[in-house]
Design a protein around this motif. Structure first.
Motif, PDB file in Angstrom:
ATOM      1  N   GLY A 140       0.803  -1.224   0.000  1.00  0.00           N
ATOM      2  CA  GLY A 140       0.000   0.000   0.000  1.00  0.00           C
ATOM      3  C   GLY A 140       0.832   1.269   0.000  1.00  0.00           C
ATOM      4  N   PHE A 141       1.945   1.219   0.700  1.00  0.00           N
ATOM      5  CA  PHE A 141       2.795   2.399   0.857  1.00  0.00           C
ATOM      6  C   PHE A 141       3.233   2.997  -0.482  1.00  0.00           C
ATOM      7  CE2 PHE A 141       6.838   4.436   2.291  1.00  0.00           C
ATOM      8  CZ  PHE A 141       6.278   5.268   3.241  1.00  0.00           C
ATOM      9  N   PHE A 142       3.333   2.129  -1.499  1.00  0.00           N
ATOM     10  CA  PHE A 142       3.799   2.614  -2.812  1.00  0.00           C
ATOM     11  C   PHE A 142       2.721   3.423  -3.540  1.00  0.00           C
ATOM     12  CE2 PHE A 142       6.014  -1.444  -1.976  1.00  0.00           C
ATOM     13  CZ  PHE A 142       7.267  -0.895  -1.745  1.00  0.00           C
ATOM     14  N   TYR A 143       1.533   3.458  -2.953  1.00  0.00           N
ATOM     15  CA  TYR A 143       0.427   4.137  -3.650  1.00  0.00           C
ATOM     16  C   TYR A 143      -0.046   5.368  -2.890  1.00  0.00           C
ATOM     17  CZ  TYR A 143       0.705  -0.058  -6.361  1.00  0.00           C
ATOM     18  OH  TYR A 143       1.192  -1.054  -7.162  1.00  0.00           O
ATOM     19  N   ARG A 144       0.870   5.979  -2.146  1.00  0.00           N
ATOM     20  CA  ARG A 144       0.524   7.197  -1.429  1.00  0.00           C
ATOM     21  C   ARG A 144       0.046   8.270  -2.400  1.00  0.00           C
ATOM     22  NH1 ARG A 144       5.981   7.966   1.253  1.00  0.00           N
ATOM     23  NH2 ARG A 144       6.365   6.486  -0.405  1.00  0.00           N
ATOM     24  N   LYS A 145      -1.082   8.861  -2.063  1.00  0.00           N
ATOM     25  CA  LYS A 145      -1.680   9.957  -2.857  1.00  0.00           C
ATOM     26  C   LYS A 145      -2.075   9.513  -4.264  1.00  0.00           C
ATOM     27  CE  LYS A 145       0.207  13.878  -0.334  1.00  0.00           C
ATOM     28  NZ  LYS A 145       0.803  13.215   0.786  1.00  0.00           N
ATOM     29  N   MET A 146      -2.183   8.206  -4.479  1.00  0.00           N
ATOM     30  CA  MET A 146      -2.615   7.708  -5.787  1.00  0.00           C
ATOM     31  C   MET A 146      -4.011   7.111  -5.657  1.00  0.00           C
ATOM     32  SD  MET A 146       0.752   5.865  -7.286  1.00  0.00           S
ATOM     33  CE  MET A 146       2.360   6.579  -7.134  1.00  0.00           C
ATOM     34  N   VAL A 147      -4.523   6.623  -6.787  1.00  0.00           N
ATOM     35  CA  VAL A 147      -5.869   6.039  -6.787  1.00  0.00           C
ATOM     36  C   VAL A 147      -5.736   4.520  -6.937  1.00  0.00           C
ATOM     37  CG1 VAL A 147      -8.113   6.000  -7.956  1.00  0.00           C
ATOM     38  CG2 VAL A 147      -6.782   8.125  -7.867  1.00  0.00           C
ATOM     39  N   VAL A 148      -6.420   3.802  -6.063  1.00  0.00           N
ATOM     40  CA  VAL A 148      -6.317   2.342  -6.114  1.00  0.00           C
ATOM     41  C   VAL A 148      -7.712   1.708  -6.088  1.00  0.00           C
ATOM     42  CG1 VAL A 148      -4.064   2.299  -4.943  1.00  0.00           C
ATOM     43  CG2 VAL A 148      -6.156   2.116  -3.591  1.00  0.00           C
ATOM     44  N   ALA A 149      -7.751   0.452  -6.480  1.00  0.00           N
ATOM     45  CA  ALA A 149      -8.999  -0.304  -6.391  1.00  0.00           C
ATOM     46  C   ALA A 149      -8.736  -1.581  -5.604  1.00  0.00           C
ATOM     47  CB  ALA A 149      -9.508  -0.652  -7.785  1.00  0.00           C
ATOM     48  N   VAL A 150      -9.725  -1.971  -4.822  1.00  0.00           N
ATOM     49  CA  VAL A 150      -9.654  -3.237  -4.083  1.00  0.00           C
ATOM     50  C   VAL A 150     -10.826  -4.084  -4.567  1.00  0.00           C
ATOM     51  CG1 VAL A 150      -9.792  -4.319  -1.796  1.00  0.00           C
ATOM     52  CG2 VAL A 150      -8.682  -2.093  -2.052  1.00  0.00           C
ATOM     53  N   VAL A 151     -10.577  -5.352  -4.837  1.00  0.00           N
ATOM     54  CA  VAL A 151     -11.662  -6.243  -5.262  1.00  0.00           C
ATOM     55  C   VAL A 151     -12.048  -7.147  -4.103  1.00  0.00           C
ATOM     56  CG1 VAL A 151     -12.414  -7.940  -6.962  1.00  0.00           C
ATOM     57  CG2 VAL A 151     -10.600  -6.344  -7.543  1.00  0.00           C
ATOM     58  N   GLY A 152     -13.358  -7.260  -3.848  1.00  0.00           N
ATOM     59  CA  GLY A 152     -13.834  -8.162  -2.792  1.00  0.00           C
ATOM     60  C   GLY A 152     -14.824  -7.457  -1.887  1.00  0.00           C
ATOM     61  N   GLY A 153     -15.612  -8.230  -1.184  1.00  0.00           N
ATOM     62  CA  GLY A 153     -16.617  -7.630  -0.307  1.00  0.00           C
ATOM     63  C   GLY A 153     -16.597  -8.212   1.090  1.00  0.00           C
ATOM     64  N   GLY A 154     -15.552  -8.964   1.412  1.00  0.00           N
ATOM     65  CA  GLY A 154     -15.442  -9.585   2.735  1.00  0.00           C
ATOM     66  C   GLY A 154     -14.659  -8.706   3.706  1.00  0.00           C
ATOM     67  N   ASP A 155     -14.353  -9.258   4.860  1.00  0.00           N
ATOM     68  CA  ASP A 155     -13.613  -8.505   5.872  1.00  0.00           C
ATOM     69  C   ASP A 155     -12.235  -8.080   5.377  1.00  0.00           C
ATOM     70  OD1 ASP A 155     -15.284  -8.219   8.131  1.00  0.00           O
ATOM     71  OD2 ASP A 155     -15.101 -10.355   8.529  1.00  0.00           O
ATOM     72  N   THR A 156     -11.577  -8.982   4.642  1.00  0.00           N
ATOM     73  CA  THR A 156     -10.240  -8.630   4.155  1.00  0.00           C
ATOM     74  C   THR A 156     -10.321  -7.423   3.237  1.00  0.00           C
ATOM     75  OG1 THR A 156      -9.533 -10.926   4.291  1.00  0.00           O
ATOM     76  CG2 THR A 156      -8.189  -9.484   2.929  1.00  0.00           C
ATOM     77  N   ALA A 157     -11.256  -7.444   2.297  1.00  0.00           N
ATOM     78  CA  ALA A 157     -11.383  -6.343   1.337  1.00  0.00           C
ATOM     79  C   ALA A 157     -11.693  -5.033   2.058  1.00  0.00           C
ATOM     80  CB  ALA A 157     -12.464  -6.673   0.321  1.00  0.00           C
ATOM     81  N   CYS A 158     -12.598  -5.092   3.036  1.00  0.00           N
ATOM     82  CA  CYS A 158     -12.954  -3.870   3.764  1.00  0.00           C
ATOM     83  C   CYS A 158     -11.772  -3.363   4.582  1.00  0.00           C
ATOM     84  CB  CYS A 158     -14.165  -4.121   4.664  1.00  0.00           C
ATOM     85  SG  CYS A 158     -15.668  -4.340   3.712  1.00  0.00           S
ATOM     86  N   GLU A 159     -11.078  -4.308   5.193  1.00  0.00           N
ATOM     87  CA  GLU A 159      -9.919  -3.922   5.996  1.00  0.00           C
ATOM     88  C   GLU A 159      -8.842  -3.293   5.105  1.00  0.00           C
ATOM     89  OE1 GLU A 159      -9.105  -6.368   9.755  1.00  0.00           O
ATOM     90  OE2 GLU A 159      -7.581  -6.987   8.337  1.00  0.00           O
ATOM     91  N   GLU A 160      -8.608  -3.918   3.963  1.00  0.00           N
ATOM     92  CA  GLU A 160      -7.572  -3.409   3.062  1.00  0.00           C
ATOM     93  C   GLU A 160      -7.984  -2.054   2.471  1.00  0.00           C
ATOM     94  OE1 GLU A 160      -4.913  -7.000   2.823  1.00  0.00           O
ATOM     95  OE2 GLU A 160      -5.335  -6.294   0.819  1.00  0.00           O
ATOM     96  N   ALA A 161      -9.263  -1.914   2.145  1.00  0.00           N
ATOM     97  CA  ALA A 161      -9.724  -0.636   1.599  1.00  0.00           C
ATOM     98  C   ALA A 161      -9.551   0.466   2.656  1.00  0.00           C
ATOM     99  CB  ALA A 161     -11.183  -0.743   1.165  1.00  0.00           C
ATOM    100  N   SER A 162      -9.888   0.151   3.913  1.00  0.00           N
ATOM    101  CA  SER A 162      -9.727   1.143   4.988  1.00  0.00           C
ATOM    102  C   SER A 162      -8.257   1.495   5.173  1.00  0.00           C
ATOM    103  CB  SER A 162     -10.265   0.602   6.311  1.00  0.00           C
ATOM    104  OG  SER A 162     -11.614   0.302   6.196  1.00  0.00           O
TER     105      SER A 162
END
Ligand code: NDP
Length: 313
Positions: A140-162
């Motif tokens: 994640g650190f490599f995407y500071r101030k950039m736009v990213v997408a996360v795929v998934g709707g489970g706890d992992t996806a929500c945690e990673e999106a947060s």
């Protein structure tokens, strides 16, 4: 004739190599089989910046090479080959390597890891390490101030999106159904976060970009009358659709949860069978970090040493 060993370590990620360091220093003469992916999941990431002891970071492959050398320095016998089947009906336990050689082991440390699931798109391989990742905490650190997408709707996806929303300027969460599967608290956190835009009922068709990911082509309401294609500009594409723990060959002997994670006694690497220990991601649905895997590898080796000395083996 079968080869007899006191301590067999299966897997060569941070858990396996740390177990090998501790087991060899305790004179258990461990034999470690590296498995199908020598070095484990970290060899597929580039920079590792959160493993303590490397203030300026280190690449995943270099870190694994260092751990391997450290284990070899104390005499760990590290070999190519993958465990392909097991007979754990009685001790010493039998493990077949590459479908041929049988090892009889007094203790086994299972550190076979988990494999992140991918969608199966050719673009995931095309952009591997160039915008596609299955670990937000790692990359994640490599995407500071950039736009990213996360795929998934489970706890992992929500945690990673947060997590990513704390670094990136915007996070798309691509969810194939019209609802999240994650726990209520995680859902609320995501839905309230102004930096996260949830794209319900969207599926990914492919990625675009010159050498690195610059966008994703999605389809909304796939197969319905109002199906339409959507393009989003992104710099990073994170998969969070689950992991598959590599525990198959230990069934039916070793207890797992419904997903396949090996069950251990909380806080200890003990499985349901005496002398068999599990460390790293194969037994960890929660943290899945190199450092936590290394910690449990250490615990497993200490437990193996105690078990052998109690048995006088
Ligand atoms: P889950 O299996 O819970 O969720 C996977 C998600 O990915 C689902 O939303 C699923 O969609 C989606 N998905 C699967 N395949 C595809 C596909 N081909 N295309 C698009 N989407 C897909 O996995 P998690 O890794 O999120 O969680 C695993 C376990 O670990 C769970 O029990 C979870 O609760 C737990 N966990 C707990 C955490 C915590 O407590 N802090 C943190 C992380 C995980 P669909 O819903 O449509 O099936």
């Amino acid at each position: 004739m079968n080869e007899k060993v006191r301590c067999l370590i299966i897997g060569s990620g941070p858990a396996g190599f740390t177990a090998a360091i501790y087991a060899s220093r305790a004179n258990l003469s461990p034999v470690l089989y590296e498995g199908m992916e020598p070095g484990g999941q970290l060899t597929t990431t580039t920079e590792v910046e959160n493993f303590p002891g490397y203030p300026t970071g280190i690449t995943g492959p270099e870190l694994m090479e260092d751990l391997k050398k450290q284990a070899q320095r104390f005499g760990a016998d590290i070999r190519f080959g993958a465990a392909t089947s097991t007979d754990l009906s009685s001790s010493p336990y039998k493990v077949t390597i590459d479908g041929e050689k049988v090892i009889e082991a007094e203790t086994i440390i299972i550190s076979t890891g988990a494999t992140a699931k991918y969608l199966g798109l050719p673009d995931e391989q095309k952009y591997a390490g160039s915008g596609v990742s299955a670990c937000a905490t790692c990359d994640g650190f490599f995407y500071r101030k950039m736009v990213v997408a996360v795929v998934g709707g489970g706890d992992t996806a929500c945690e990673e999106a947060s997590y990513l929303s704390g670094l990136a300027s915007k996070v798309y969460l691509i969810v194939r159904k019209n609802a999240l599967r994650a726990s209520k608290i995680m859902q609320e956190r995501v839905l309230k976060n102004p930096k996260i835009e949830v794209l319900f009922e969207h599926e990914t068709l492919g990625l675009t970009g010159e050498g690195v990911v610059q966008g994703a082509n999605l389809v909304k309401h796939k197969g319905q009358a109002d199906e339409k294609q959507v393009h989003i500009d992104i710099d990073g594409f994170f998969l969070a659709i689950g992991h598959t723990p590599n525990s198959k060959i230990f069934k039916p002997w070793i207890e797992t949860d419904e997903v396949g994670y090996i069950k251990t006694i909380p806080g200890k690497p003990l499985t349901n069978l005496p002398g068999i220990f599990a460390s790293g991601d194969v037994a960890d649905p929660h943290y899945r970090q190199a450092i936590t895997a290394a910690g449990t590898g250490c615990q497993a080796a200490i437990e193996a040493e105690r078990y052998l000395s109690e048995k006088g083996l």
